[in-house]
Each structure stands twice: as C-alpha cells, then as structure tokens.
Design a protein around this motif. Structure first.
Motif, PDB file in Angstrom:
ATOM      1  N   LEU A  99      50.930  -4.313  29.675  1.00  0.00           N
ATOM      2  CA  LEU A  99      51.117  -5.701  29.512  1.00  0.00           C
ATOM      3  C   LEU A  99      52.182  -6.111  29.539  1.00  0.00           C
ATOM      4  O   LEU A  99      52.565  -7.354  29.797  1.00  0.00           O
ATOM      5  N   ARG A 100      53.360  -5.516  28.194  1.00  0.00           N
ATOM      6  CA  ARG A 100      54.641  -5.866  28.188  1.00  0.00           C
ATOM      7  C   ARG A 100      55.519  -6.151  30.032  1.00  0.00           C
ATOM      8  O   ARG A 100      55.978  -6.941  29.566  1.00  0.00           O
ATOM      9  N   GLU A 101      55.184  -5.344  30.707  1.00  0.00           N
ATOM     10  CA  GLU A 101      56.359  -5.415  31.792  1.00  0.00           C
ATOM     11  C   GLU A 101      56.329  -5.773  32.693  1.00  0.00           C
ATOM     12  O   GLU A 101      56.681  -6.169  33.890  1.00  0.00           O
ATOM     13  N   ASN A 102      54.666  -5.771  33.235  1.00  0.00           N
ATOM     14  CA  ASN A 102      53.335  -6.240  34.392  1.00  0.00           C
ATOM     15  C   ASN A 102      52.977  -7.528  34.570  1.00  0.00           C
ATOM     16  O   ASN A 102      52.512  -7.998  35.580  1.00  0.00           O
ATOM     17  N   VAL A 103      53.115  -8.185  33.278  1.00  0.00           N
ATOM     18  CA  VAL A 103      51.745  -9.100  33.473  1.00  0.00           C
ATOM     19  C   VAL A 103      52.848 -10.623  33.241  1.00  0.00           C
ATOM     20  O   VAL A 103      53.985 -11.052  32.072  1.00  0.00           O
ATOM     21  N   ILE A 104      52.871 -11.717  34.245  1.00  0.00           N
ATOM     22  CA  ILE A 104      53.007 -12.681  33.568  1.00  0.00           C
ATOM     23  C   ILE A 104      51.844 -13.812  33.638  1.00  0.00           C
ATOM     24  O   ILE A 104      51.181 -14.386  34.239  1.00  0.00           O
ATOM     25  N   GLN A 105      52.369 -15.414  33.022  1.00  0.00           N
ATOM     26  CA  GLN A 105      51.492 -16.600  32.561  1.00  0.00           C
ATOM     27  C   GLN A 105      51.486 -16.826  34.353  1.00  0.00           C
ATOM     28  O   GLN A 105      52.974 -17.502  34.609  1.00  0.00           O
ATOM     29  N   ALA A 106      50.762 -17.329  34.535  1.00  0.00           N
ATOM     30  CA  ALA A 106      50.483 -18.225  36.046  1.00  0.00           C
ATOM     31  C   ALA A 106      49.680 -19.595  36.130  1.00  0.00           C
ATOM     32  O   ALA A 106      48.494 -19.313  35.260  1.00  0.00           O
ATOM     33  N   GLU A 107      49.995 -20.535  35.990  1.00  0.00           N
ATOM     34  CA  GLU A 107      49.165 -21.848  36.322  1.00  0.00           C
ATOM     35  C   GLU A 107      48.789 -22.433  37.574  1.00  0.00           C
ATOM     36  O   GLU A 107      49.917 -22.771  37.898  1.00  0.00           O
ATOM     37  N   HIS A 108      47.441 -22.579  37.801  1.00  0.00           N
ATOM     38  CA  HIS A 108      47.297 -23.462  39.431  1.00  0.00           C
ATOM     39  C   HIS A 108      47.693 -24.810  38.749  1.00  0.00           C
ATOM     40  O   HIS A 108      46.794 -25.638  37.949  1.00  0.00           O
ATOM     41  N   ILE A 109      48.321 -25.708  39.114  1.00  0.00           N
ATOM     42  CA  ILE A 109      49.170 -27.011  38.866  1.00  0.00           C
ATOM     43  C   ILE A 109      48.726 -27.950  39.828  1.00  0.00           C
ATOM     44  O   ILE A 109      48.582 -29.062  40.180  1.00  0.00           O
ATOM     45  N   GLU A 110      48.134 -27.567  41.447  1.00  0.00           N
ATOM     46  CA  GLU A 110      47.740 -28.367  42.674  1.00  0.00           C
ATOM     47  C   GLU A 110      46.948 -27.371  43.647  1.00  0.00           C
ATOM     48  O   GLU A 110      47.016 -25.786  43.144  1.00  0.00           O
ATOM     49  N   GLU A 111      46.159 -28.301  44.357  1.00  0.00           N
ATOM     50  CA  GLU A 111      45.772 -26.456  45.774  1.00  0.00           C
ATOM     51  C   GLU A 111      45.795 -25.561  46.012  1.00  0.00           C
ATOM     52  O   GLU A 111      46.119 -24.023  45.163  1.00  0.00           O
ATOM     53  N   ASN A 112      47.335 -25.806  46.133  1.00  0.00           N
ATOM     54  CA  ASN A 112      47.578 -24.957  47.243  1.00  0.00           C
ATOM     55  C   ASN A 112      49.627 -24.154  46.175  1.00  0.00           C
ATOM     56  O   ASN A 112      50.565 -23.530  46.482  1.00  0.00           O
ATOM     57  N   LYS A 113      49.600 -24.261  44.566  1.00  0.00           N
ATOM     58  CA  LYS A 113      51.030 -24.278  44.099  1.00  0.00           C
ATOM     59  C   LYS A 113      50.657 -23.654  42.860  1.00  0.00           C
ATOM     60  O   LYS A 113      49.459 -23.789  42.095  1.00  0.00           O
ATOM     61  N   VAL A 114      51.134 -23.342  42.163  1.00  0.00           N
ATOM     62  CA  VAL A 114      50.843 -21.781  40.851  1.00  0.00           C
ATOM     63  C   VAL A 114      52.265 -22.325  40.364  1.00  0.00           C
ATOM     64  O   VAL A 114      53.655 -21.659  41.264  1.00  0.00           O
ATOM     65  N   LEU A 115      53.095 -22.422  38.895  1.00  0.00           N
ATOM     66  CA  LEU A 115      53.498 -22.355  38.672  1.00  0.00           C
ATOM     67  C   LEU A 115      52.992 -20.914  37.567  1.00  0.00           C
ATOM     68  O   LEU A 115      52.830 -20.675  36.841  1.00  0.00           O
ATOM     69  N   LEU A 116      54.327 -20.474  37.769  1.00  0.00           N
ATOM     70  CA  LEU A 116      55.010 -18.729  36.848  1.00  0.00           C
ATOM     71  C   LEU A 116      55.374 -19.187  35.313  1.00  0.00           C
ATOM     72  O   LEU A 116      56.692 -20.149  35.764  1.00  0.00           O
ATOM     73  N   ARG A 117      55.674 -18.139  34.841  1.00  0.00           N
ATOM     74  CA  ARG A 117      55.834 -18.329  33.299  1.00  0.00           C
ATOM     75  C   ARG A 117      56.387 -16.724  32.917  1.00  0.00           C
ATOM     76  O   ARG A 117      55.911 -17.000  31.758  1.00  0.00           O
ATOM     77  N   PRO A 118      57.755 -16.892  33.731  1.00  0.00           N
ATOM     78  CA  PRO A 118      57.558 -15.245  32.943  1.00  0.00           C
ATOM     79  C   PRO A 118      58.257 -15.708  31.576  1.00  0.00           C
ATOM     80  O   PRO A 118      58.850 -16.395  31.345  1.00  0.00           O
ATOM     81  N   ARG A 119      58.316 -14.137  30.444  1.00  0.00           N
ATOM     82  CA  ARG A 119      58.885 -14.451  29.337  1.00  0.00           C
ATOM     83  C   ARG A 119      60.266 -13.771  29.579  1.00  0.00           C
ATOM     84  O   ARG A 119      60.655 -13.143  30.539  1.00  0.00           O
ATOM     85  N   GLU A 120      61.146 -14.010  28.659  1.00  0.00           N
ATOM     86  CA  GLU A 120      62.269 -13.608  28.884  1.00  0.00           C
ATOM     87  C   GLU A 120      63.269 -12.380  28.784  1.00  0.00           C
ATOM     88  O   GLU A 120      63.958 -11.544  29.402  1.00  0.00           O
ATOM     89  N   SER A 121      61.433 -11.526  28.069  1.00  0.00           N
ATOM     90  CA  SER A 121      62.125 -10.134  28.503  1.00  0.00           C
ATOM     91  C   SER A 121      61.825  -9.503  29.415  1.00  0.00           C
ATOM     92  O   SER A 121      62.753  -8.510  30.081  1.00  0.00           O
ATOM     93  N   LEU A 122      61.151 -10.058  30.213  1.00  0.00           N
ATOM     94  CA  LEU A 122      60.588  -9.747  32.141  1.00  0.00           C
ATOM     95  C   LEU A 122      62.125 -10.372  32.964  1.00  0.00           C
ATOM     96  O   LEU A 122      62.239  -9.725  34.046  1.00  0.00           O
ATOM     97  N   LEU A 123      62.920 -11.372  32.335  1.00  0.00           N
ATOM     98  CA  LEU A 123      63.963 -11.306  33.546  1.00  0.00           C
ATOM     99  C   LEU A 123      65.148 -10.456  33.299  1.00  0.00           C
ATOM    100  O   LEU A 123      65.529 -10.076  32.041  1.00  0.00           O
TER     101      LEU A 123
END
Length: 137
Positions: A99-123
């Motif tokens: 969970l801590r090292e491999n999961v990234i939040q993503a949100e559908h903002i349009e039909e073919n677009k996804v907004l990724l929200r990586p945590r600071e520790s993953l960058l």
C-alpha cells in the motif's frame, strides 16, 4: 534459593521480584504473549496510518480499507498458535508495504483523462541520463 531468602527479598524489594522468583516460567510465557500482542497492535496501527495516507481525501476508499483491516484482525483475534500469528503478521506487514510503496490515487476527470496524485514519498529525483561517461578529475 531458600524460602527465608525469598521472604527477605520480598520484604526488601517489590512484589514483582518475588513473583519472578516463584513463577519464572509463567512470566516468560506471559511476556512472550505481551510481546506478540504489541507486535500485532503495532502492525494494526501501521496499516491504519498507511490507509489514511494512501487514500487521503477519498472517503469511500478510506471506509472500505478501514472495514477490511478491522474485519481481518477481528476474524483472527482468538488465534493462539505462534506460527500462525507470525505468518499473519508477515502478511499484514507485506500488505502495508505494498500500500505504502505501490498505490497511487487516481481520479477520472474526463472520459479519457485521469488525474494522478502521487504522494511525496513516491516521487523520485529525476536524474538525467547521459550516454557519455564523465571525465574523472
């Protein structure tokens, strides 16, 4: 130790020292169980902290993860076999690491677009690739 020495020890020191002299084997088992209990509680807390960090601002995922963690620990709360407990602790620690090292939040903002929200520790730092070897000075 003679009984008189134990009584003298009891008078000089705390009740705890006397209990250790009378029942050393029982204390060893009790201490071992308390150590395991503390490890289980530590993993439980770590999973919940990671859940809050990974699924921040997503109430649906936060609730689902909380229910899943709590259900798993409740289901196995009466387990007494040390080997089984150790295996379950390893599994829970592995889940927390994934969970801590491999999961990234993503949100559908349009039909073919996804907004990724990586945590600071993953960058990671972006280091440019260079074909030519560096000159040693």
């Amino acid at each position: 130790m003679v009984v008189s020495e134990i009584k003298a020890l009891h008078l000089r020191s705390s009740w705890w020292c006397c209990v250790q002299l009378y029942d050393n084997k029982h204390l060893t088992n009790k201490t071992r169980r308390m150590g395991t209990r503390m490890k289980v509680l530590r993993v439980f807390k770590d999973l919940h902290k990671t859940r809050k960090d990974v699924f921040k601002d997503d109430s649906r995922a936060l609730t689902a993860a909380r229910l899943q963690i709590n259900e798993g620990f409740k289901r196995n709360k009466n387990e007494t076999a040390d080997e089984n407990i150790k295996e379950m602790l390893k599994m829970a620690q592995a889940v927390e690491t994934i969970l801590r090292e491999n999961v990234i939040q993503a949100e559908h903002i349009e039909e073919n677009k996804v907004l990724l929200r990586p945590r600071e520790s993953l960058l990671l730092e972006n280091v440019p690739y260079c074909d030519k070897p560096r000159k040693k000075t």
